[in-house]
Write an enzyme that holds these catalytic residues in place. Structure first.
Site, mmCIF file in Angstrom:
data_model
loop_
_atom_site.group_PDB
_atom_site.id
_atom_site.type_symbol
_atom_site.label_atom_id
_atom_site.label_comp_id
_atom_site.label_asym_id
_atom_site.label_seq_id
_atom_site.Cartn_x
_atom_site.Cartn_y
_atom_site.Cartn_z
ATOM 1 N N TRP A 358 28.218 42.647 50.477
ATOM 2 C CA TRP A 358 27.696 41.263 50.480
ATOM 3 C C TRP A 358 28.058 40.553 51.783
ATOM 4 O O TRP A 358 27.536 39.498 52.087
ATOM 5 C CB TRP A 358 28.269 40.473 49.303
ATOM 6 C CG TRP A 358 29.749 40.129 49.429
ATOM 7 C CD1 TRP A 358 30.760 40.976 49.792
ATOM 8 C CD2 TRP A 358 30.364 38.854 49.234
ATOM 9 N NE1 TRP A 358 31.964 40.319 49.802
ATOM 10 C CE2 TRP A 358 31.759 39.014 49.465
ATOM 11 C CE3 TRP A 358 29.886 37.597 48.860
ATOM 12 C CZ2 TRP A 358 32.667 37.956 49.347
ATOM 13 C CZ3 TRP A 358 30.803 36.545 48.739
ATOM 14 C CH2 TRP A 358 32.167 36.734 48.988
ATOM 15 N N ASP A 359 28.952 41.164 52.564
ATOM 16 C CA ASP A 359 29.328 40.623 53.862
ATOM 17 C C ASP A 359 28.079 40.220 54.649
ATOM 18 O O ASP A 359 28.051 39.207 55.336
ATOM 19 C CB ASP A 359 30.088 41.681 54.692
ATOM 20 C CG ASP A 359 31.333 42.216 53.998
ATOM 21 O OD1 ASP A 359 31.356 42.244 52.761
ATOM 22 O OD2 ASP A 359 32.290 42.619 54.700
ATOM 23 N N GLU A 485 38.995 39.652 44.669
ATOM 24 C CA GLU A 485 39.239 40.973 44.087
ATOM 25 C C GLU A 485 40.618 41.122 43.456
ATOM 26 O O GLU A 485 40.991 42.204 43.017
ATOM 27 C CB GLU A 485 39.014 42.051 45.154
ATOM 28 C CG GLU A 485 37.577 42.062 45.628
ATOM 29 C CD GLU A 485 37.255 43.184 46.600
ATOM 30 O OE1 GLU A 485 38.196 43.863 47.060
ATOM 31 O OE2 GLU A 485 36.066 43.367 46.905
ATOM 32 N N LYS A 595 42.811 36.880 46.476
ATOM 33 C CA LYS A 595 42.757 37.624 47.727
ATOM 34 C C LYS A 595 41.988 36.830 48.780
ATOM 35 O O LYS A 595 42.226 36.924 49.971
ATOM 36 C CB LYS A 595 42.044 38.959 47.449
ATOM 37 C CG LYS A 595 41.946 39.898 48.614
ATOM 38 C CD LYS A 595 41.218 41.173 48.192
ATOM 39 C CE LYS A 595 41.071 42.148 49.336
ATOM 40 N NZ LYS A 595 40.188 43.272 48.999
ATOM 41 N N GLN A 596 41.003 36.047 48.303
ATOM 42 C CA GLN A 596 40.091 35.373 49.241
ATOM 43 C C GLN A 596 39.421 34.197 48.547
ATOM 44 O O GLN A 596 39.530 34.033 47.336
ATOM 45 C CB GLN A 596 39.040 36.371 49.689
ATOM 46 C CG GLN A 596 38.177 36.906 48.565
ATOM 47 C CD GLN A 596 37.603 38.281 48.870
ATOM 48 O OE1 GLN A 596 38.130 39.279 48.433
ATOM 49 N NE2 GLN A 596 36.526 38.308 49.628
#
Ligand code: BGC
Length: 768
Positions: A358-359, A485, A595-596
């Site tokens: 998806w980046d 994640e 994580k993000q």
């Protein structure tokens, strides 16, 4: 970074320890979106050193076994991996019996450069051999943007204190493998032979050609190499066990420069129907003109690239240099045709095995959409070409309708081995749909929507309807993983539900637009799409459940998130990051730890879903428990900090994001650059400080300026328009450089951009 010209990234007298060499192999790599070559020394390193010697083609892969410990239904047993295709970098220089290597004799001077104006990398070494012979060696490499399968090395030698015999041996090796590391889940764990050399030969015109086949995918790659020496020489050639070598013996006089030009053409059967004859034809073309022709074409391509794609920052040269480096990596990495996409590490290394994530849609494509929309279109075309495989994927996962795009892939089939933080990231469907909608809003390319975009929107919307269910009158999406994640398989991930709602809403919008413009019937018929189904999309969008906690005035990341213990991020020993390498996944899943960016990302991409106060409280809440263990995170926190009026905080996050690879922040740049972060860095300027949002009524801007900067400038493409946005101390100016007048929203107020708008900067985002 030591550099005077911001388009030249340069290091002088560089370190020769293994860690730095691996890092520089990545940072100085040459790529053009089709092929990529790591910056390995032509002559190699000592045997005790580790190198990741690599040449890659975007989209060229083999299948590899992916063992599942328990073979449950539908789990993948096979993945794709991007292959190291051939080693055409080898050049050995021998001077009077002494072999050139930076590890023997004395290096008197050394420089490495990435020249982003001319599109080449340069290594210059002044070397004294153990026998006291001094010479200057200058090596210039280029991955041509004009002829994508072409890679060149120009090897220049000048004896400084002697005259005498020399030998240059140029090698072309087909017997190559991929690199591996057993301890890191982010790279391949085994060195398996994937490419089988079928033929190694010299053509009568002196071109060596190696044809290799990927064992499982059956794809073929042809590498063709030829060498030209600038002076007469005795020439020998031989082939042996998948290697072709050409040797030149000649004599040099002191001060005289001799140049060996090595041409490589790489053609694969994923891109070319007859890759063998294509490689030969392209090689003929490549050598039919002087190398200067290709250098000029390269410069010209990049001149055009920088004209629209540059971002200029005033008042902070090191940061400006980092921005330039990052933008250059984006154009080096992006696939230029619908057969390929953008690998998470571009074409600079083997991290994540060359997979697309998806980046692309959420981090990389925005740059191209706003500066080179034809490349954004090509990226969407790639997804469209894999839609049938996504339909199959949805079936495997038990869905009766719709398409589910793979979490990571090369040719369209799912490659994630660990489904809780892989396949379960269903939000990828919403992300791809989101990119289609933005493409339409910015370009108004209706024909493309009719041809490809609409079908993607309908099939992804169908999937949401099948995944979710109504509960107490609201539409729930259970058992999925959001972008974070460290929190897996949850019910009603806020980001996922919000992007699914957007997806459903736009499938309806698109249906209505197509119907109105008389373009619906053939597609609706082919997809068996009915009014009732469209109504069911609308209903699910209207009733989409978006978790909200009134007490905290935040959006919980999912239904159970706030019930968990909070991870003490601040007191976790620094050596325990990234957490994924130190804690069992189940341990992480039981904590509030991210994580993000997840909910914070949702607030950026879909800001109209929430009030400012909710976004601000959520930001404060998640910031404390986010580790930024993923490089996709700081850029988003930068954007939202700017949106919420915390310009200084945004400035700090921006600095972190811009330097991730140059500073090797994550310690794994040796495995490749972090392309999504580079796109995120761009977004941090344009969406963060510039306040850009793409909405149905037009582009919205709300510029702010950190006090450390004097200003910044960037260009935006919208339909037929090119506009320049300049932000300076106290005011900003938007100029229509090309095209027709467009409505523009500045801090929420509507204007018409006819030629130029100049206004004072306003405070933005501080009210809640
Ligand atoms: C991130 C993902 C990302 C992937 C590839 C992971 O570390 O968590 O969001 O897609 O890297 O860049």
């Amino acid at each position: 970074m030591e550099q005077k010209d911001r388009k030249i990234y340069e290091i002088k007298n560089f370190d020769l320890d293994n860690k730095h060499l691996l890092l520089y192999e990545t940072l100085f790599h040459n790529a053009n979106g089709y092929l990529g070559v790591r910056s390995n020394f032509e002559e190699g390193y000592p045997d005790s050193f580790r190198t990741i010697r690599g040449e890659y083609i975007n989209g060229f892969y083999d299948f590899a076994e992916m063992k599942q410990a328990e073979n449950l239904y539908g789990l993948r047993n096979e993945k794709q991996i991007m292959l190291n295709v051939a080693d055409t970098q080898g050049i050995r220089l021998t001077v009077g019996g002494e072999l050139f290597s930076m590890f023997y004799g004395t290096v008197l001077e050394s420089t490495r450069q990435l020249d982003m104006k001319n599109g080449v990398s340069v290594r210059r070494v002044v070397w004294r051999s153990p026998g006291q012979k001094e010479m200057e060696i200058r090596i210039i490499r280029m991955a041509s943007f004009k002829m994508l399968p072409l890679f060149t090395i120009e090897y220049r030698i000048r004896p400084l204190n002697f005259s005498g015999p020399m030998e240059l041996c140029s090698t072309h090796r087909g017997d190559v493998r991929n690199s591996f590391s057993s301890g890191d889940p982010r790279v391949a764990s085994k060195a398996i032979r994937h490419l089988c050399v079928e033929t190694t030969e010299f053509l009568p015109n002196g071109v060596s050609v190696i044809t290799s086949k990927a064992i499982k995918s059956g794809l073929t790659v042809v590498s063709a190499v030829t060498n030209r020496l600038s002076k007469p020489a005795a020439k020998f050639q031989e082939t042996q066990g998948g290697t072709a070598a050409q040797t030149f013996r000649f004599s040099l006089t002191q001060g005289e420069e001799t140049v060996l030009t090595k041409y490589t053409i790489l053609c694969d059967s994923a891109h070319f129907s007859d890759c063998r004859s294509r490689a030969e034809t392209l090689m003929k073309q490549a050598v039919s003109v002087p190398l200067s022709h290709w250098y000029n074409a390269q410069r010209h391509y990049l001149k055009r690239f920088w004209e629209t794609g540059d971002v200029r920052l005033m008042g902070n040269p090191p940061l400006q240099n980092a921005i330039t480096f990052d933008l250059y990596q984006l154009i080096q990495s992006v696939g230029k045709d619908p057969h390929s996409n953008v690998a998470a590490k571009g074409l600079s290394g083997e991290g994540y095995e060359g997979h697309y994530f998806w980046d692309t849609e959420m981090y990389i494509e925005p740059y191209f959409l706003l500066t080179r929309p034809e490349l954004a279109k090509s990226l969407i075309s790639y997804r469209y070409a894999t839609l049938d495989i996504a339909r199959e994927n949805a079936k495997t996962l038990g869905h009766k309708k719709g398409a589910l795009f793979p979490w990571r892939t090369i040719m369209g089939k799912e490659c994630s081995g660990y489904f809780p933080s892989g396949t379960a990231q269903y939000h990828i469907d919403g992300d791809i749909a989101y990119s289609v909608v933005n493409y339409y809003l910015v370009t108004k390319d209706f024909n493309f929507i009719v041809r490809c975009g609409a079908e993607i929107l309908f099939e992804t919307a169908r999937l949401w309807l099948d995944v979710g269910n109504y509960h107490n009158g609201q539409f729930y999406i259970n058992c999925v993983t959001g972008p974070d994640e460290y929190t897996c398989l949850v019910n009603n991930n806020y980001y996922t539900n919000a992007i699914a709602k957007h997806n459903l809403k736009w499938a309806v919008r698109c249906y209505r637009i197509l119907k109105k413009r008389n373009k619906l019937a053939p597609l609706a018929q082919r997809l068996n799409l009915t009014e009732e189904e469209i109504e069911s999309f609308q209903k699910a969008a209207n009733h989409m459940y978006l978790p909200y906690d009134p007490e905290l005035d935040i959006n919980p990341q999912d239904d159970s998130f706030l019930n968990k213990k909070r991870w003490d991020v601040q007191n976790t020993p620094p050596e325990n990051f990234p957490l994924l390498l130190h804690y069992h996944p189940l341990c992480l899943y039981r904590y509030q730890v991210c994580k993000q960016a997840d909910t914070v990302l949702a607030h950026f991409v879909l800001e109209d879903e929430q009030k400012l106060s909710t976004m601000r409280h959520s930001y404060d809440y998640y910031e404390k428990i986010t580790t930024h263990d993923s490089s996709l995170s700081t850029c988003i926190f930068c954007i939202m900090a700017a949106r919420l009026g915390m310009t200084e905080k945004a400035y700090d996050y921006f600095g972190e994001s811009a330097h991730i690879d140059l500073n090797d922040t994550y310690g794994n740049t040796r495995d490749g650059i972090h392309v999504a972060n580079m796109g995120g860095m761009y977004m941090a300027i344009v969406y963060g400080f510039g306040g850009l949002r793409i909405k149905e009524d037009g582009l919205h801007l709300a510029p702010v300026l950190p006090k450390e900067w004097d200003g910044y400038e960037f260009n935006l493409r919208q339909e037929d328009t090119l506009m320049e946005v300049c932000v300076n101390r106290g005011f900003y100016r938007i100029t229509l450089l090309r095209g027709t007048a467009k409505p523009l929203f500045l801090y929420g107020k509507k204007y018409l951009l006819k030629d130029q708008l100049k206004h004072p900067l306003e405070k933005w985002g501080t009210k809640s």
